[in-house]
Design a protein around this motif. Sequence first.
Motif, PDB file in Angstrom:
ATOM      1  N   UNK A 154       0.815  -1.213   0.000  1.00 24.11           N
ATOM      2  CA  UNK A 154       0.000   0.000   0.000  1.00 24.11           C
ATOM      3  C   UNK A 154       0.855   1.272   0.000  1.00 24.11           C
ATOM      4  N   UNK A 155       0.273   2.352  -0.558  1.00 21.04           N
ATOM      5  CA  UNK A 155       0.957   3.649  -0.542  1.00 21.04           C
ATOM      6  C   UNK A 155       0.950   4.184   0.892  1.00 21.04           C
TER       7      UNK A 155
ATOM      8  N   UNK B 121       1.952   8.876  10.973  1.00 24.01           N
ATOM      9  CA  UNK B 121       0.640   8.238  11.138  1.00 24.01           C
ATOM     10  C   UNK B 121       0.786   6.707  11.132  1.00 24.01           C
ATOM     11  N   UNK B 122       1.678   6.215  10.283  1.00 24.57           N
ATOM     12  CA  UNK B 122       1.924   4.762  10.240  1.00 24.57           C
ATOM     13  C   UNK B 122       2.460   4.283  11.595  1.00 24.57           C
TER      14      UNK B 122
ATOM     15  N   UNK C  79      -1.928  -1.986  14.069  1.00 23.18           N
ATOM     16  CA  UNK C  79      -3.304  -1.704  13.632  1.00 23.18           C
ATOM     17  C   UNK C  79      -3.377  -1.413  12.142  1.00 23.18           C
ATOM     18  N   UNK C  80      -2.336  -0.810  11.580  1.00 28.30           N
ATOM     19  CA  UNK C  80      -2.339  -0.505  10.146  1.00 28.30           C
ATOM     20  C   UNK C  80      -2.482  -1.798   9.337  1.00 28.30           C
ATOM     21  N   UNK C  81      -1.651  -2.794   9.668  1.00 29.79           N
ATOM     22  CA  UNK C  81      -1.695  -4.056   8.918  1.00 29.79           C
ATOM     23  C   UNK C  81      -3.034  -4.770   9.142  1.00 29.79           C
ATOM     24  N   UNK C  82      -3.578  -4.640  10.340  1.00 29.84           N
ATOM     25  CA  UNK C  82      -4.821  -5.355  10.656  1.00 29.84           C
ATOM     26  C   UNK C  82      -6.025  -4.762   9.917  1.00 29.84           C
ATOM     27  N   UNK C  83      -5.896  -3.533   9.457  1.00 26.51           N
ATOM     28  CA  UNK C  83      -7.055  -2.906   8.798  1.00 26.51           C
ATOM     29  C   UNK C  83      -6.831  -2.643   7.310  1.00 26.51           C
ATOM     30  N   UNK C  84      -5.672  -2.942   6.807  1.00 30.50           N
ATOM     31  CA  UNK C  84      -5.357  -2.584   5.416  1.00 30.50           C
ATOM     32  C   UNK C  84      -6.205  -3.387   4.409  1.00 30.50           C
TER      33      UNK C  84
END
Length: 426
Positions: free
Chosen positions: A407-408, A414-415, A421-426
């Motif tokens: 992903x961009x 923010x990351x 959580x980023x990976x869990x919602x991507x």
Amino acid sequence: MGRAFVYVILGGGVAAGYAALEFTRRGVSQGELCIISEEPVPPYERPALSKGYLLPEAPARLPSFHTCVGANEERLTPKWYKEHGIELVLGTRVKSADVKRKTLLTAAGETISYKILIIATGARALKLEEFGVSGSNAENVCYLRDLADADRLVNVMQSCAGGNAVVIGGGYIGMECAASLVINKINVTMVFPEAHFMARLFTPKIASYYEDYYKSKGVKFIKGTVLSSFDMDSNGKVTAVNLRDGSRLPVDMVVVGIGIRPNTSLFEGQLTLEKGGIKVNGRMRTSNSSVYAVGDVAAFPVQLFGETRRLEHVDSARKSARHAVAAIMEPNKTDDFDYLPFFYSRVFTLSWQFYGDNAGEVVHFGDYSGSTIGAYWVSKGHLVGSFLEGGSKEDYEAIAKATKLKPAIEDLTELERQGLGFALTV
Ligand code: FDA
Ligand code: NAD
């Protein structure tokens, strides 16, 4: 004197075992397939050698870890090969190959011919002598690549319980063997040239998390220097390690893990090489249309990075082997290999996984004083790599999926805030 087969796998390690399973799934006939291996046993899960095999209690022993148990598949015992009509030529080194004539010559003088060859010769451990230090043959100096090395390491370890070991090298072997030595109640000092261990993959912050854990287990670190010589007693046993920085460490045993070289020598001048390995295309086919290469010895196009890479990890050995067999047996139904690099390790009670590429800028997340830590790598505005220690099955699946999607990423802060959580919602 000679034998002829339709398919020959040269090498009997991880890749060979997974290739054999795939051949039977795709309908190889009795007597068509042969595996030639220098090792005296059928293919096994090599990662066990630095982990379960070295445990002081209930250690892993064959036949429990023959391939393909590492991927929760069937365990291929000698009986399995027999039942499937697969010829195992064990304890046999191939000393030359002729890809024009499609023949292999064994050290015992037999010529084995093939229609299709899969090269799965893996790699060999680099020796200290290649760095100008002698003493590799001393009885208490251990390397770790195959079962014979592991048996030797177990014996040496048992003969110096409570004693001192120096581990040379701060890579995978160093890290995993140091942990196993500690579990066997041996005092460990790790020596390596870099500023922190696992320098090929870990950031300084990730490394210091593990180094602190190792220190809490009593492991000492001497960084930024290398071995210069050994002191030996009259029996040829190493009694001390001398380092280039002038220090001298008395020892009962030494473990060396200073990298590997792919076993390409039989094919040099016959096949195209790249990145120290045998160059293949997305179907694992070499510059000769009857010859394929898989596992540690193969340099293949990693689509995700748009680049040819040679990986030295078990997941890529398993999957590249299966892919080669698919391409051989069902060429019209098989696309180019689309592989997400995956590395992992387990030491003490710790366990981590890494997916993708460790290129670009790093964003760390998690609790570096706790039990779950992670990192993302962002290159050219996209997520390209993910690392996680102490995750659940779902967490690891999530970082794998996110990395594959590339992903961009617009905002690194923010990351970092979103973390796992980023990976869990991507
Ligand atoms: P592999 O080395 O498994 O097999 C090569 C075979 O070819 C051997 O049987 C060899 O004897 C044979 N051979 C070579 N030349 C020959 C010749 N001329 N004639 C006949 N036979 C010949 N990876 C990971 O992702 N996670 C992990 O935890 C670990 N742990 C680990 C521990 C230890 C101790 C080692 C040494 C390695 C790992 N690895 C790992 C790496 C992983 O095991 C490695 O990537 C795979 O074994 C590669 O599989 P191959 O089949 O390519 O080579
Ligand atoms: P490595 O490439 O991981 O590490 C080599 C290390 O050698 C370097 O980190 C460096 O510290 C050290 N070194 C280099 N030159 C040196 C010198 N002159 N003197 C002292 N140290 C020096 O290789 P390794 O640890 O030997 O592992 C061998 C192979 O086994 C690799 O292919 C590795 O991927 C594989 N392996 C993988 C795992 C895993 O994936 N969990 C576990 C064990 C082994």
